[in-house]
Every structure is written in structure tokens, then in C-alpha cells.
Design a protein around this motif. Structure first.
Motif, PDB file in Angstrom:
ATOM      1  N   VAL A   1       1.488  -4.625   2.823  1.00 40.74           N
ATOM      2  CA  VAL A   1       0.860  -3.333   3.086  1.00 40.74           C
ATOM      3  C   VAL A   1       0.234  -3.396   4.469  1.00 40.74           C
ATOM      4  O   VAL A   1      -0.350  -4.409   4.856  1.00 40.74           O
ATOM      5  CB  VAL A   1      -0.152  -2.964   1.978  1.00 40.74           C
ATOM      6  CG1 VAL A   1      -1.291  -3.937   1.901  1.00 40.74           C
ATOM      7  CG2 VAL A   1      -0.639  -1.551   2.108  1.00 40.74           C
ATOM      8  N   SER A   2       0.393  -2.318   5.240  1.00 36.23           N
ATOM      9  CA  SER A   2      -0.073  -2.308   6.621  1.00 36.23           C
ATOM     10  C   SER A   2      -0.831  -1.023   6.930  1.00 36.23           C
ATOM     11  O   SER A   2      -0.401   0.069   6.560  1.00 36.23           O
ATOM     12  CB  SER A   2       1.124  -2.434   7.574  1.00 36.23           C
ATOM     13  OG  SER A   2       0.685  -2.545   8.909  1.00 36.23           O
ATOM     14  N   GLY A   3      -1.960  -1.179   7.594  1.00 33.31           N
ATOM     15  CA  GLY A   3      -2.754  -0.029   7.988  1.00 33.31           C
ATOM     16  C   GLY A   3      -3.752  -0.411   9.056  1.00 33.31           C
ATOM     17  O   GLY A   3      -3.880  -1.582   9.415  1.00 33.31           O
TER      18      GLY A   3
ATOM     19  N   ASN B   1      -8.427   2.161   6.703  1.00 34.65           N
ATOM     20  CA  ASN B   1      -7.454   1.763   5.684  1.00 34.65           C
ATOM     21  C   ASN B   1      -7.354   0.254   5.524  1.00 34.65           C
ATOM     22  O   ASN B   1      -6.757  -0.225   4.559  1.00 34.65           O
ATOM     23  CB  ASN B   1      -6.068   2.343   5.990  1.00 34.65           C
ATOM     24  CG  ASN B   1      -5.922   3.759   5.487  1.00 34.65           C
ATOM     25  OD1 ASN B   1      -6.388   4.096   4.397  1.00 34.65           O
ATOM     26  ND2 ASN B   1      -5.286   4.599   6.276  1.00 34.65           N
TER      27      ASN B   1
ATOM     28  N   CYS C   1      -6.182  -1.708   2.137  1.00 34.47           N
ATOM     29  CA  CYS C   1      -5.048  -2.642   2.088  1.00 34.47           C
ATOM     30  C   CYS C   1      -5.487  -3.984   1.503  1.00 34.47           C
ATOM     31  O   CYS C   1      -4.792  -4.563   0.659  1.00 34.47           O
ATOM     32  CB  CYS C   1      -4.472  -2.849   3.485  1.00 34.47           C
ATOM     33  SG  CYS C   1      -3.684  -1.404   4.222  1.00 34.47           S
ATOM     34  N   GLU C   2      -6.626  -4.471   1.972  1.00 38.58           N
ATOM     35  CA  GLU C   2      -7.121  -5.771   1.502  1.00 38.58           C
ATOM     36  C   GLU C   2      -7.432  -5.744   0.011  1.00 38.58           C
ATOM     37  O   GLU C   2      -7.185  -6.722  -0.704  1.00 38.58           O
ATOM     38  CB  GLU C   2      -8.344  -6.197   2.306  1.00 38.58           C
ATOM     39  CG  GLU C   2      -7.985  -6.557   3.739  1.00 38.58           C
ATOM     40  CD  GLU C   2      -9.189  -6.802   4.628  1.00 38.58           C
ATOM     41  OE1 GLU C   2     -10.307  -6.341   4.295  1.00 38.58           O
ATOM     42  OE2 GLU C   2      -9.016  -7.476   5.671  1.00 38.58           O
TER      43      GLU C   2
ATOM     44  N   TYR D   1      -1.372  -8.532   3.492  1.00 37.49           N
ATOM     45  CA  TYR D   1      -1.801  -7.472   4.397  1.00 37.49           C
ATOM     46  C   TYR D   1      -1.293  -7.805   5.794  1.00 37.49           C
ATOM     47  O   TYR D   1      -1.471  -8.924   6.279  1.00 37.49           O
ATOM     48  CB  TYR D   1      -3.330  -7.342   4.404  1.00 37.49           C
ATOM     49  CG  TYR D   1      -3.835  -6.499   5.555  1.00 37.49           C
ATOM     50  CD1 TYR D   1      -3.434  -5.171   5.687  1.00 37.49           C
ATOM     51  CD2 TYR D   1      -4.656  -7.036   6.539  1.00 37.49           C
ATOM     52  CE1 TYR D   1      -3.863  -4.398   6.752  1.00 37.49           C
ATOM     53  CE2 TYR D   1      -5.090  -6.267   7.605  1.00 37.49           C
ATOM     54  CZ  TYR D   1      -4.686  -4.950   7.705  1.00 37.49           C
ATOM     55  OH  TYR D   1      -5.101  -4.191   8.766  1.00 37.49           O
TER      56      TYR D   1
ATOM     57  N   ASN E   1      -1.860  -6.492   9.521  1.00 36.07           N
ATOM     58  CA  ASN E   1      -2.600  -5.617  10.423  1.00 36.07           C
ATOM     59  C   ASN E   1      -1.611  -4.983  11.395  1.00 36.07           C
ATOM     60  O   ASN E   1      -0.827  -5.685  12.038  1.00 36.07           O
ATOM     61  CB  ASN E   1      -3.670  -6.399  11.176  1.00 36.07           C
ATOM     62  CG  ASN E   1      -4.509  -5.509  12.066  1.00 36.07           C
ATOM     63  OD1 ASN E   1      -4.048  -5.032  13.098  1.00 36.07           O
ATOM     64  ND2 ASN E   1      -5.743  -5.281  11.667  1.00 36.07           N
TER      65      ASN E   1
ATOM     66  N   LEU F   1       0.343   2.690   5.652  1.00 30.87           N
ATOM     67  CA  LEU F   1      -0.687   3.701   5.397  1.00 30.87           C
ATOM     68  C   LEU F   1      -1.068   4.363   6.707  1.00 30.87           C
ATOM     69  O   LEU F   1      -1.452   3.682   7.662  1.00 30.87           O
ATOM     70  CB  LEU F   1      -1.947   3.064   4.798  1.00 30.87           C
ATOM     71  CG  LEU F   1      -1.998   2.890   3.281  1.00 30.87           C
ATOM     72  CD1 LEU F   1      -0.969   1.872   2.834  1.00 30.87           C
ATOM     73  CD2 LEU F   1      -3.381   2.454   2.865  1.00 30.87           C
TER      74      LEU F   1
ATOM     75  N   ASN G   1      -6.131   6.819  -1.164  1.00 31.03           N
ATOM     76  CA  ASN G   1      -5.194   5.716  -0.905  1.00 31.03           C
ATOM     77  C   ASN G   1      -5.487   4.540  -1.825  1.00 31.03           C
ATOM     78  O   ASN G   1      -4.568   3.919  -2.374  1.00 31.03           O
ATOM     79  CB  ASN G   1      -5.273   5.262   0.551  1.00 31.03           C
ATOM     80  CG  ASN G   1      -4.537   6.184   1.497  1.00 31.03           C
ATOM     81  OD1 ASN G   1      -3.716   6.998   1.077  1.00 31.03           O
ATOM     82  ND2 ASN G   1      -4.821   6.063   2.771  1.00 31.03           N
TER      83      ASN G   1
ATOM     84  N   LEU H   1      -2.872   3.015  -4.551  1.00 31.80           N
ATOM     85  CA  LEU H   1      -2.399   1.634  -4.453  1.00 31.80           C
ATOM     86  C   LEU H   1      -2.834   0.795  -5.650  1.00 31.80           C
ATOM     87  O   LEU H   1      -2.080  -0.059  -6.123  1.00 31.80           O
ATOM     88  CB  LEU H   1      -2.886   0.988  -3.148  1.00 31.80           C
ATOM     89  CG  LEU H   1      -2.177   1.479  -1.886  1.00 31.80           C
ATOM     90  CD1 LEU H   1      -2.757   0.791  -0.658  1.00 31.80           C
ATOM     91  CD2 LEU H   1      -0.677   1.249  -1.955  1.00 31.80           C
TER      92      LEU H   1
END
Length: 192
Positions: free
Chosen positions: A43-45, A49, A53-54, A69, A71, A92, A156, A160
Motif C-alpha cells: 500500500v502506498s500513500g 494517508n 497505510c501503516e 508500506y 512511501n 491512496l 480510507n 482498508l
């Protein structure tokens, strides 16, 4: 004071009810298949966000599921090495126009990954680039100016976390699977 919270709950309810349930179920199925095939979910944001994600990654890893995650900024400085063929990558971005996210997506298109977008804009650069676009309807951010990432990041997180829980259920994970990763703290005491 509760009026503020009542308004936000209505915003959350509206956004969640705007979900394309069939698309969400396909997302769960593809995420499940990704993990069953020995690949991972990334997952990237950016910005607000990042903790969302974390949290998703923390929940997945607590369940023993392979998630990371990435970045969005660090990706182009070597961190893209975490992305392997067969992985699912979730991007995201509220607007679908974030320059760093657009750049990352263009780079990821060179890899054999299953990309998904979590966003709030139906028409954007990234909804055109990513066929698996999960778009939610957000009426208001819940701040004084309707600009600060407030309700969007909360939604979000809800989506998730729902994805993580539905994948865990689809994989048939048990409380013993969860317990194995939680020997300490209050949870460890409760599950001992």
C-alpha cells in the motif's frame, strides 16, 4: 458538541454506502489470490494517508499476512525494490492527481503487478491510468474549509481495515493464527 460527530457519522455512512460492493468483493478475491500465490500486498500513500497505510499493514502483519508500506516519495529512491511481479499495489490519493503518485504509477506499469486505486475523484489522471479504481463519494471533509484531509483519511482507514478483515476471513484464518503473532501485551494476556 455531539452535533459535529453526528454530521461526521453521516459523512462516513454516505461514503461507505457509495461503495461498489461487487468491485470491493473482487478486490478481496484478488487480494486473497495474491497472498495464496505467495505474493504480497503493498500500500502506498503520502501525507495524512501514511498512518492509514501503516495501520493497514500492521493489521495484515498481525494476521500473519504479507503486506508492506511503500512511501510514494521514497519509492523512486530505491524502495521500489520491495515490489515484485505478482504483487498487489494499492495507491491512496484523494484527488488522483498527486504528482508523486502519478509518477509512481507510471513506473509500476513497467512491472507485472495488480494495481488498485483508492480515491474520491471519479475523473482523474489516475482513474484513467488504473482500471481497478475504487472511488468513494465524499461530500465534506468535516473541517471548517472542506479542504483538510479529515473524513477522507478516516474513510480510507475503514475501507482498508475492511479489506484486511475480509481477506483474513476468505483465507480462513483462526484466532490461533492471530494469537501466534500476539504473545505480549493485553492481547497476549487475554489469549494466553
Amino acid at each position: 458538541m455531539t452535533t459535529y460527530f453526528d454530521r461526521q457519522l453521516k459523512e462516513f455512512e454516505h461514503a461507505i454506502h457509495s461503495m461498489d460492493i461487487e468491485l470491493f468483493e473482487r478486490w478481496v478475491a484478488e487480494g486473497t489470490q495474491t497472498l495464496q500465490a505467495g505474493h504480497k500486498i503493498i500500500v502506498s500513500g503520502l501525507g495524512k494517508n501514511v498512518p492509514v497505510c501503516e495501520k493497514f499493514v500492521g493489521s495484515m502483519q498481525s494476521l500473519g499476512l504479507d503486506a508492506y508500506y511503500l512511501n510514494t516519495n521514497s519509492a523512486v529512491h530505491g524502495d521500489m525494490g520491495v515490489v515484485k511481479d505478482g504483487d498487489m499495489v494499492i495507491i491512496l490519493t484523494k484527488s488522483g492527481e498527486t504528482v508523486e503518485s502519478v509518477y509512481l504509477v507510471n513506473l509500476l506499469k513497467e512491472r507485472k503487478v495488480n494495481m488498485w486505486l483508492l480515491t474520491f475523484e471519479k475523473e482523474s489522471t489516475l482513474t484513467k491510468e488504473i482500471s481497478n479504481s475504487f472511488v468513494l463519494d465524499l461530500v465534506h471533509e468535516g473541517d471548517m474549509w472542506n479542504i483538510m484531509p479529515n473524513n477522507s483519511t478516516t474513510i480510507n482507514l475503514i475501507v482498508l481495515q475492511g479489506l484486511a478483515m475480509k481477506i483474513a476471513a476468505a483465507l480462513g484464518l483462526t484466532l490461533d493464527d492471530f494469537k501466534r503473532n500476539h504473545p505480549g501485551g493485553h492481547i497476549g494476556e487475554v489469549l494466553a
